[in-house]
Design a protein around this motif. Structure first.
Motif, PDB file in Angstrom:
ATOM      1  N   GLU A   1      -6.849  12.455  -4.391  1.00  0.00           N
ATOM      2  CA  GLU A   1      -7.451  11.984  -5.634  1.00  0.00           C
ATOM      3  C   GLU A   1      -7.783  10.495  -5.651  1.00  0.00           C
ATOM      4  OE1 GLU A   1      -4.700  13.130  -8.678  1.00  0.00           O
ATOM      5  OE2 GLU A   1      -4.669  15.239  -8.042  1.00  0.00           O
ATOM      6  N   VAL A   2      -7.021   9.691  -4.921  1.00  0.00           N
ATOM      7  CA  VAL A   2      -7.167   8.242  -5.041  1.00  0.00           C
ATOM      8  C   VAL A   2      -8.438   7.694  -4.386  1.00  0.00           C
ATOM      9  CG1 VAL A   2      -6.135   6.035  -4.335  1.00  0.00           C
ATOM     10  CG2 VAL A   2      -4.727   7.786  -5.422  1.00  0.00           C
ATOM     11  N   PRO A   3      -8.870   8.195  -3.222  1.00  0.00           N
ATOM     12  CA  PRO A   3     -10.036   7.571  -2.569  1.00  0.00           C
ATOM     13  C   PRO A   3     -11.265   7.441  -3.452  1.00  0.00           C
ATOM     14  CG  PRO A   3      -8.944   9.030  -1.031  1.00  0.00           C
ATOM     15  CD  PRO A   3      -8.258   9.223  -2.359  1.00  0.00           C
ATOM     16  N   GLU A   4     -11.549   8.435  -4.286  1.00  0.00           N
ATOM     17  CA  GLU A   4     -12.755   8.359  -5.122  1.00  0.00           C
ATOM     18  C   GLU A   4     -12.621   7.332  -6.240  1.00  0.00           C
ATOM     19  OE1 GLU A   4     -11.967  11.951  -8.332  1.00  0.00           O
ATOM     20  OE2 GLU A   4     -13.018  12.400  -6.457  1.00  0.00           O
ATOM     21  N   MET A   5     -11.408   6.841  -6.487  1.00  0.00           N
ATOM     22  CA  MET A   5     -11.196   5.849  -7.545  1.00  0.00           C
ATOM     23  C   MET A   5     -11.348   4.420  -7.042  1.00  0.00           C
ATOM     24  SD  MET A   5      -7.996   7.699  -9.438  1.00  0.00           S
ATOM     25  CE  MET A   5      -8.165   9.387 -10.042  1.00  0.00           C
ATOM     26  N   ARG A   6     -11.443   4.246  -5.728  1.00  0.00           N
ATOM     27  CA  ARG A   6     -11.708   2.951  -5.103  1.00  0.00           C
ATOM     28  C   ARG A   6     -10.771   1.844  -5.596  1.00  0.00           C
ATOM     29  NH1 ARG A   6     -16.608   2.503  -2.579  1.00  0.00           N
ATOM     30  NH2 ARG A   6     -15.646   0.593  -1.779  1.00  0.00           N
ATOM     31  N   PRO A   7      -9.465   2.000  -5.436  1.00  0.00           N
ATOM     32  CA  PRO A   7      -8.552   0.927  -5.860  1.00  0.00           C
ATOM     33  C   PRO A   7      -8.655  -0.278  -4.932  1.00  0.00           C
ATOM     34  CG  PRO A   7      -7.341   2.605  -4.673  1.00  0.00           C
ATOM     35  CD  PRO A   7      -8.749   3.127  -4.819  1.00  0.00           C
ATOM     36  N   ASP A   8      -8.342  -1.442  -5.476  1.00  0.00           N
ATOM     37  CA  ASP A   8      -8.283  -2.656  -4.663  1.00  0.00           C
ATOM     38  C   ASP A   8      -6.941  -2.779  -3.950  1.00  0.00           C
ATOM     39  OD1 ASP A   8     -10.855  -3.829  -5.586  1.00  0.00           O
ATOM     40  OD2 ASP A   8      -9.812  -3.883  -7.519  1.00  0.00           O
ATOM     41  N   VAL A   9      -5.874  -2.363  -4.645  1.00  0.00           N
ATOM     42  CA  VAL A   9      -4.515  -2.519  -4.130  1.00  0.00           C
ATOM     43  C   VAL A   9      -3.763  -1.205  -4.305  1.00  0.00           C
ATOM     44  CG1 VAL A   9      -2.351  -3.827  -4.302  1.00  0.00           C
ATOM     45  CG2 VAL A   9      -4.531  -4.971  -4.761  1.00  0.00           C
ATOM     46  N   LEU A  10      -2.957  -0.860  -3.310  1.00  0.00           N
ATOM     47  CA  LEU A  10      -2.062   0.288  -3.394  1.00  0.00           C
ATOM     48  C   LEU A  10      -0.631  -0.220  -3.540  1.00  0.00           C
ATOM     49  CD1 LEU A  10      -3.395   2.433  -0.388  1.00  0.00           C
ATOM     50  CD2 LEU A  10      -4.281   2.329  -2.735  1.00  0.00           C
TER      51      LEU A  10
ATOM     52  N   ILE B   1       0.814   4.385   6.218  1.00  0.00           N
ATOM     53  CA  ILE B   1       0.332   3.344   5.308  1.00  0.00           C
ATOM     54  C   ILE B   1      -1.056   2.842   5.706  1.00  0.00           C
ATOM     55  CG2 ILE B   1       0.800   1.008   4.448  1.00  0.00           C
ATOM     56  CD1 ILE B   1       3.807   1.760   4.600  1.00  0.00           C
ATOM     57  N   PRO B   2      -1.316   2.520   6.987  1.00  0.00           N
ATOM     58  CA  PRO B   2      -2.694   2.155   7.356  1.00  0.00           C
ATOM     59  C   PRO B   2      -3.696   3.263   7.052  1.00  0.00           C
ATOM     60  CG  PRO B   2      -1.169   1.499   9.083  1.00  0.00           C
ATOM     61  CD  PRO B   2      -0.385   2.327   8.113  1.00  0.00           C
ATOM     62  N   SER B   3      -3.279   4.522   7.206  1.00  0.00           N
ATOM     63  CA  SER B   3      -4.175   5.637   6.905  1.00  0.00           C
ATOM     64  C   SER B   3      -4.505   5.696   5.414  1.00  0.00           C
ATOM     65  CB  SER B   3      -3.538   6.949   7.355  1.00  0.00           C
ATOM     66  OG  SER B   3      -4.319   8.054   6.960  1.00  0.00           O
ATOM     67  N   LEU B   4      -3.501   5.468   4.564  1.00  0.00           N
ATOM     68  CA  LEU B   4      -3.744   5.469   3.120  1.00  0.00           C
ATOM     69  C   LEU B   4      -4.683   4.330   2.725  1.00  0.00           C
ATOM     70  CD1 LEU B   4      -0.161   6.242   1.736  1.00  0.00           C
ATOM     71  CD2 LEU B   4      -2.098   7.806   1.916  1.00  0.00           C
ATOM     72  N   LEU B   5      -4.496   3.173   3.332  1.00  0.00           N
ATOM     73  CA  LEU B   5      -5.391   2.045   3.066  1.00  0.00           C
ATOM     74  C   LEU B   5      -6.825   2.387   3.457  1.00  0.00           C
ATOM     75  CD1 LEU B   5      -3.243  -1.006   4.233  1.00  0.00           C
ATOM     76  CD2 LEU B   5      -4.367  -0.816   2.015  1.00  0.00           C
ATOM     77  N   GLU B   6      -6.976   2.997   4.617  1.00  0.00           N
ATOM     78  CA  GLU B   6      -8.319   3.320   5.108  1.00  0.00           C
ATOM     79  C   GLU B   6      -8.983   4.390   4.247  1.00  0.00           C
ATOM     80  OE1 GLU B   6     -10.517   4.774   9.252  1.00  0.00           O
ATOM     81  OE2 GLU B   6      -8.348   4.421   9.192  1.00  0.00           O
ATOM     82  N   ARG B   7      -8.221   5.432   3.890  1.00  0.00           N
ATOM     83  CA  ARG B   7      -8.790   6.519   3.082  1.00  0.00           C
ATOM     84  C   ARG B   7      -9.239   6.014   1.712  1.00  0.00           C
ATOM     85  NH1 ARG B   7      -6.791  12.107   4.509  1.00  0.00           N
ATOM     86  NH2 ARG B   7      -7.138  12.605   2.311  1.00  0.00           N
ATOM     87  N   ALA B   8      -8.418   5.146   1.110  1.00  0.00           N
ATOM     88  CA  ALA B   8      -8.735   4.636  -0.226  1.00  0.00           C
ATOM     89  C   ALA B   8      -9.684   3.445  -0.182  1.00  0.00           C
ATOM     90  CB  ALA B   8      -7.450   4.247  -0.949  1.00  0.00           C
ATOM     91  N   ARG B   9      -9.921   2.913   1.026  1.00  0.00           N
ATOM     92  CA  ARG B   9     -10.738   1.707   1.202  1.00  0.00           C
ATOM     93  C   ARG B   9     -10.203   0.552   0.353  1.00  0.00           C
ATOM     94  NH1 ARG B   9     -16.622   4.399   0.574  1.00  0.00           N
ATOM     95  NH2 ARG B   9     -15.418   5.748  -0.801  1.00  0.00           N
ATOM     96  N   ALA B  10      -8.870   0.490   0.281  1.00  0.00           N
ATOM     97  CA  ALA B  10      -8.208  -0.583  -0.466  1.00  0.00           C
ATOM     98  C   ALA B  10      -8.032  -1.802   0.431  1.00  0.00           C
ATOM     99  CB  ALA B  10      -6.855  -0.105  -0.981  1.00  0.00           C
TER     100      ALA B  10
END
Length: 250
Positions: free
Chosen positions: A40-49, A64-73
């Protein structure tokens, strides 16, 4: 406004108890499910996780790097209870901020803004370290093995703990609520005591996961687990009394 996504067992209850703590941050997602976060988070384009892991040692270093990449945070603020130094050193300092938790939302807010500020600050030149004069080595002193249960001031023989520890009374959600609780007087005891109980709970689990070289190690870690569980149970009784005194509804 900075967009923030929160993943952790206590974050939702902290937000319910103290929604104004992140007043100038847009919380686009908050929850406890890693799978839901991924979907759900990637489409919301957060700046920070903001990612809270009770046992960071058990988290694969690629998560953690994968979550950053998926969310483009741009940044991740990762809170943990206990972790080995080698695990902490594997995360890139520029993108990941590591904080020993649990932390309040007010402190999280400060780190969110600091993380964003890192993008605009220019790195300062670093002077090479000056090598100090070598100091003569100190001869190692022989250390006698610890005698568990033996009499003496350096042992734990005077403290009695149950053979079977009581299970924790408070969930991470309840401790998160207490972490953000605001009293009508200038007293933050519920906040601080909930941090102590959460830390003791985490060290119980940490001591069970420690590597053992031999039977002596197993005995030491079993002792640490029992005594930590006993301390946690005592502090939970104190927290029970405080919750009753303050009439806090959990």
């Amino acid at each position: 406004m900075v967009k923030l996504a929160l993943l952790g067992e206590s974050f939702p209850s902290q937000l319910r108890e103290n929604p104004q703590a992140l007043r100038d941050v847009q919380v686009v997602w908050s929850g406890t499910s890693l799978e839901a976060f991924k979907n759900e988070v990637p489409e919301m384009r957060p700046d920070v996780l903001a990612l809270d892991f009770l046992e960071l040692n058990a988290v694969d270093t690629g998560v953690i790097p994968s979550l950053l990449e998926r969310a483009r945070a741009r940044h991740a603020i990762v809170t943990y209870r206990f972790a080995r130094r080698g695990v902490l050193q594997q995360y890139p300092a520029g993108k990941v901020r590591l904080l020993q938790g649990p932390i309040s939302l007010s402190l999280l807010r400060a780190h969110v803004h600091l993380a964003v500020l890192d993008d605009v600050l220019q790195p300062q030149p670093v002077r090479p370290p000056v090598n100090p004069a070598p100091t003569p080595p100190v001869a190692a002193q022989p250390v006698s093995p610890m005698q568990l249960g033996a009499p003496g001031g350096a042992t734990l023989a005077t403290v009695t703990v149950p053979a079977v520890p009581k299970p924790p009374r408070y969930t991470q959600e309840q401790l998160g609520t207490l972490l953000e609780y605001s009293s009508s007087v200038r007293c933050e005891c519920p906040n601080h005591l909930s941090q102590i109980v959460a830390g003791l709970q985490a060290f119980e689990e940490y001591s069970k996961q420690c590597e053992n070289r031999d039977d002596a190690d197993r005995q030491v870690h079993a002792m640490l687990y029992r005594y930590t569980a006993g301390a946690r149970a005592v502090m939970e009784e104190a927290l029970d009394a405080l919750v009753k005194h303050e009439n806090i509804q959990l």
